[in-house]
Design a protein around this motif. Structure first.
Motif, PDB file in Angstrom:
ATOM      1  N   SER A  70       0.831  -1.210   0.000  1.00  0.00           N
ATOM      2  CA  SER A  70       0.000   0.000   0.000  1.00  0.00           C
ATOM      3  C   SER A  70       0.864   1.257   0.000  1.00  0.00           C
ATOM      4  O   SER A  70       0.399   2.325  -0.335  1.00  0.00           O
ATOM      5  N   PHE A  89       3.022   1.899  -2.090  1.00  0.00           N
ATOM      6  CA  PHE A  89       3.087   2.307  -3.493  1.00  0.00           C
ATOM      7  C   PHE A  89       1.690   2.439  -4.105  1.00  0.00           C
ATOM      8  O   PHE A  89       1.551   2.607  -5.306  1.00  0.00           O
ATOM      9  N   GLY A  90       0.662   2.295  -3.278  1.00  0.00           N
ATOM     10  CA  GLY A  90      -0.710   2.418  -3.758  1.00  0.00           C
ATOM     11  C   GLY A  90      -1.029   3.859  -4.129  1.00  0.00           C
ATOM     12  O   GLY A  90      -0.464   4.801  -3.556  1.00  0.00           O
ATOM     13  N   TYR A  91      -1.947   4.024  -5.062  1.00  0.00           N
ATOM     14  CA  TYR A  91      -2.258   5.365  -5.535  1.00  0.00           C
ATOM     15  C   TYR A  91      -2.688   6.285  -4.410  1.00  0.00           C
ATOM     16  O   TYR A  91      -2.243   7.445  -4.315  1.00  0.00           O
ATOM     17  N   ALA A  92      -3.568   5.781  -3.528  1.00  0.00           N
ATOM     18  CA  ALA A  92      -4.163   6.663  -2.521  1.00  0.00           C
ATOM     19  C   ALA A  92      -3.114   7.260  -1.596  1.00  0.00           C
ATOM     20  O   ALA A  92      -3.300   8.342  -1.043  1.00  0.00           O
ATOM     21  N   GLU A  93      -1.988   6.581  -1.422  1.00  0.00           N
ATOM     22  CA  GLU A  93      -0.963   7.071  -0.504  1.00  0.00           C
ATOM     23  C   GLU A  93       0.181   7.801  -1.209  1.00  0.00           C
ATOM     24  O   GLU A  93       0.769   8.726  -0.648  1.00  0.00           O
ATOM     25  N   ASN A 113      -0.122   9.434  -4.147  1.00  0.00           N
ATOM     26  CA  ASN A 113      -0.669  10.673  -4.696  1.00  0.00           C
ATOM     27  C   ASN A 113      -0.627  11.760  -3.630  1.00  0.00           C
ATOM     28  O   ASN A 113      -0.924  11.513  -2.462  1.00  0.00           O
ATOM     29  N   ASP A 127       1.877  13.017  -2.253  1.00  0.00           N
ATOM     30  CA  ASP A 127       2.868  12.709  -1.228  1.00  0.00           C
ATOM     31  C   ASP A 127       4.255  12.778  -1.854  1.00  0.00           C
ATOM     32  O   ASP A 127       4.418  12.685  -3.068  1.00  0.00           O
TER      33      ASP A 127
END
Lengths: 326, 326, 326, 326
Positions: free
Chosen positions: C172, C174-178, C180, C182
């Motif tokens: 997570s 490297f997940g988009y929600a985190e 982005n 950042d």
């Protein structure tokens, strides 16, 4: 006297947002947090910006038989996980289930708080609407109440940010490199939120069948935000739609009727929903639009609003922060 | 009794963030807003999510001779614009200038609030630090105070989100299509924030010359956030750096010393600064890192903190909201 | 007559980019592809936009004892995986290892193609530089060759897009929600690419020790692109740096000397590197900047360039596509 | 012998993409470029990654009376600007107008190249479809040809990246800080592309009125890409829709029929269109989906395809590059 609050699923995005809102709430005190991956760590290890007063709270492994005294419990678990997890919570602990297991289920009240606040007041088991339904139904409710559209002929095209997929993922299809500069529909003709929306449309319209409902979600490269663009059949004018919405939501704190098409960024970090309308009676067409923050009105914001209603607090307690913009 | 607050430059991103923070402040009441492009419109037209109590406030054209009674004025104007604009503000109106014109200027106090709170208390003219200096100096202050690094040999590599460029732009070089999936340095060897940083380093170190300062900003495809990665010369160990920072900021509310490299997202929407360190005495190397939200600690957050100090309020009043994550 | 090419690791981002470039190459024919997760599927299942001629090629499980006749093999495997995987490849198959296992290893040629093309020509085992080294060393090479900077005193601050972390991740973080919105540093004082850069600096400078090297990578919210901002000590003027670079890269196809600070987007989808310089002799300061697409010059682009050199083809064969902009 | 090509509007995103494609075309030679803001500068000043052979071409101020000898001219001008600009181009110069002024206009052929290639061959005045129509009509054509849907009852919900708004903008509403993490509908009930789509639906269906057409565009935070999600009425099964599309596009190079919902990233940098379908005969519902790169098939890609048809070249000449992924 403060109301003692617990959160299960605090590791996830919805649970984390609930933590943020509870921390800023004038009457709530977070006394218990449970998580899966994060059990054993302090809140500040998981949320480096956690408020000082909560920083050292240790995240527990969930055990419903070993809860501290709680007034309200927020559950933010993946669909399928909360039915079991919550079954043995003591009856005197009020629950708002942010997850999907108890919507329109016997013994639970469906918490569409901007529409049915009176039914929620004083209840002890409230099922928070899903994030897509929150955006969709908030826009549709006034039209259905005034019978301006056909309830059996509604096409919902929704677009969501990626945090709606939850944090567990770790799948490369939610990885930044692939979601960035990408956009796609998914779950065509069979998304899990369809029955919830259909059921609520029936309740709102007082008519039997929303069998013609079409619902298509899309994944959009942004972290937060949901927009529902809803194509309906009806002979109403744009003005009639706006009038209906302004009457329906008159005096309500969290729904704003916008004469311009709404932007998801307007709602970021808040419990607001924005609704708007465009109609063409000559084409038998009404377009309704609804915007929410999927973690706000679509999850933790509405959950706190429901908890306020349950506890007899002002509906806006802890929810009056303006959206973060830009 | 509430403190009457005005904001000039409310159309911009910094002014908008000040509005959000003032709206949520327990002692402040926004009674006046001035803007350029937005003059004549209501706050809610400009900020669709403006709090209900402020929604109908009409944005004025700035006229310092026709102000209502104000206790505090926040000015968020482009560099070069505030010197003139503020010259005729009545003396009894306390001013926090978020813009760049009054930093280290005679008659104004430099408002690095986490470092020099005592000097700010009770002042009436405070110049808010720039966004890059806020990130940089917060990380450096403990090292300079303890003489762990050479003040004349500091390389600052800073990375900023796009809202730092302000809203006026409208230049395609700040347009989404070109900034997205792009990254570039700019203003090499001559960025406007350099003298402010150099001057403050001299004050913090008590030594004469920060002439060796190198400062390179980079534009990063994100809306909010600043990270300063700072390369210093010194023989300190990592542990000594952390010790210095923990002592320096012990008991301070808004600076968090992180043992992991800080993420900009940790600070989003908050007044936090995160600092961290990594040192290698064998290589005569100390790396300091500082993270802020450029609109929070880098602008409106620190401005409200300064206003709290000026007005004798608790430093954290209106600033205790947790960051918005993710 | 076409050159028969194979790719191992085609499921990953580097392998996929190699596929794209090989497909468009006038002399290469992709006859073999191996992957881990994707074994058994056709190329078009994995890459919906795969060229028609390759669409039905089935991805194999890697087995070095059952290869078809191959002239060139590209290996794009995670660090640690290629040493074993390639050990039993027949000697008459030329290999370009995009992965990290064979850099500056006995029996392998280090493939910094824009700097040492003559040494690569005709070799059969070439280790592609890492993505960070590609950006860094291309910018430094002319300065080191002309002895304009001190080789033992170099600070490299690099910023990378997320595809550099590879596809396996699924974490997570490297997940988009985190990712982005950042930005963060990582791997301070110990990133895996440091020894490779230090070693190459020594070769380029002809001096013994690059022990003072500082190298700090940062993760930036974009899919592709690397920027290295490099702080050096030296008395050269800006003009001398540019002169050195123009001489060094005169007549070379893929390195562009830019008088403006380079943007990562300039290189997207191409094998270009952009370098630029800013110096202040009074401060004993030289700043070098290098930009590459981490999957282009930082991986598959340079690999194809190396394969061209190995095979005696024009260095630009298959690599003359302009970057995709915006 | 090479075909001499000119491009007007090379400063814009569509013109730039045309430059990239022409540069990589085996039979085209770019001999003339005209632009507004960029007139007087060299191509490499505007496009730092311009191919070496074009780097020094000087961008001219447009003057149709002073053109060099040209075989083909691509015009990529804002809607409203090309009618005048192209009026005096010599008759023997073949024109593909990427802009909006000549679609379904007397004397011009509508260049929906994947659908009507035979009608385009040998023509000298071709109007490229708009980017939204390209995505929409490519998906609809097979259904209309086979009369699987009602042509007068079509709801088109389209989502576009920001480069579709062009480069001139400079409006803060297209600025990174506001578009990032945002999503909104616009142009409800009156978007400029509606008549073009309605007209083409009538031609494709052979029926008189597409008056029931609903068309709603949305701005999505990404640079490139368009997705059309199209809600139709019809009793076809999903299988019948796929059969129709496979027959319709059998042997065609640029339209891929995907059994999974298509992603915009599949097409990035290419001339591909991806189409897919989902139907529910019980609900009288057919959902068609179309994906293109708005600068590829939605602009410059289709323009080159049209130029190939005009010039009697293979349709795929210069267009066989695989998409850039990720």
């Amino acid at each position: 006297m403060s109301i003692r609050v617990g959160i299960i699923g605090i590791s996830g995005y919805g649970g984390g947002e609930a933590m943020r809102l509870v921390a800023g709430h004038p009457s709530f005190e977070l006394v218990y947090a449970a998580g899966e991956g994060s059990a054993g760590s302090r809140l500040v290890d998981r949320f480096p910006g956690a408020p000082a007063k909560l920083a050292d709270l240790v995240i527990e492994k969930w055990d419903p038989t070993a809860l501290p005294r709680l007034d309200v419990l927020f559950a933010s678990l993946p669909t399928g996980a909360s039915a079991d997890a919550l079954a043995r919570v003591p009856k005197d602990v009020k629950i708002v289930d942010i997850g999907g297991d108890h919507r329109w289920v016997e013994g639970w009240t469906y918490g569409l708080a901007d529409v049915w606040p009176a039914q929620i007041k004083g209840k002890t088991r409230v099922a928070n609407p899903g994030c897509f339904p929150a955006a969709t139904l908030t826009a549709l409710a006034p039209l259905l109440a005034d019978k301006l559209i056909e309830p059996g002929n509604i096409v919902v095209d929704v677009k969501t940010g990626v945090s709606g997929a939850g944090r567990g993922g770790g799948n490369s299809k939610f990885g930044y490199a692939e979601v960035n500069e990408d956009l796609a529909p998914y779950g065509l003709l069979k998304h899990a939120h369809m029955p919830e929306i259909a059921k609520t449309i029936e309740r709102l319209s007082g008519e039997g069948s929303a069998g013609g409902l079409v619902f298509t979600p899309h994944l959009v490269p942004m972290t937060r935000g949901i927009l529902a663009t809803i194509y309906c059949r009806g002979r109403a004018t744009t003005e009639q739609c706006f009038d209906a919405a302004k009457r329906f939501y008159g005096g309500r704190a969290f729904v704003r009727v916008s004469d311009k098409p709404p932007h998801t960024k307007w709602a970021t970090g808040s419990n607001f929903a924005f609704v708007s309308y465009a109609a063409d009676p000559d084409r038998n067409l009404v377009i309704a639009m609804g915007v929410v923050d999927n973690l706000g009105k679509g999850a933790a914001g509405q959950a706190v609003q429901n908890a306020n209603l349950i506890c007899g607090l002002p509906e806006t307690a802890g929810l009056d922060g303006a959206p973060v913009w830009p």
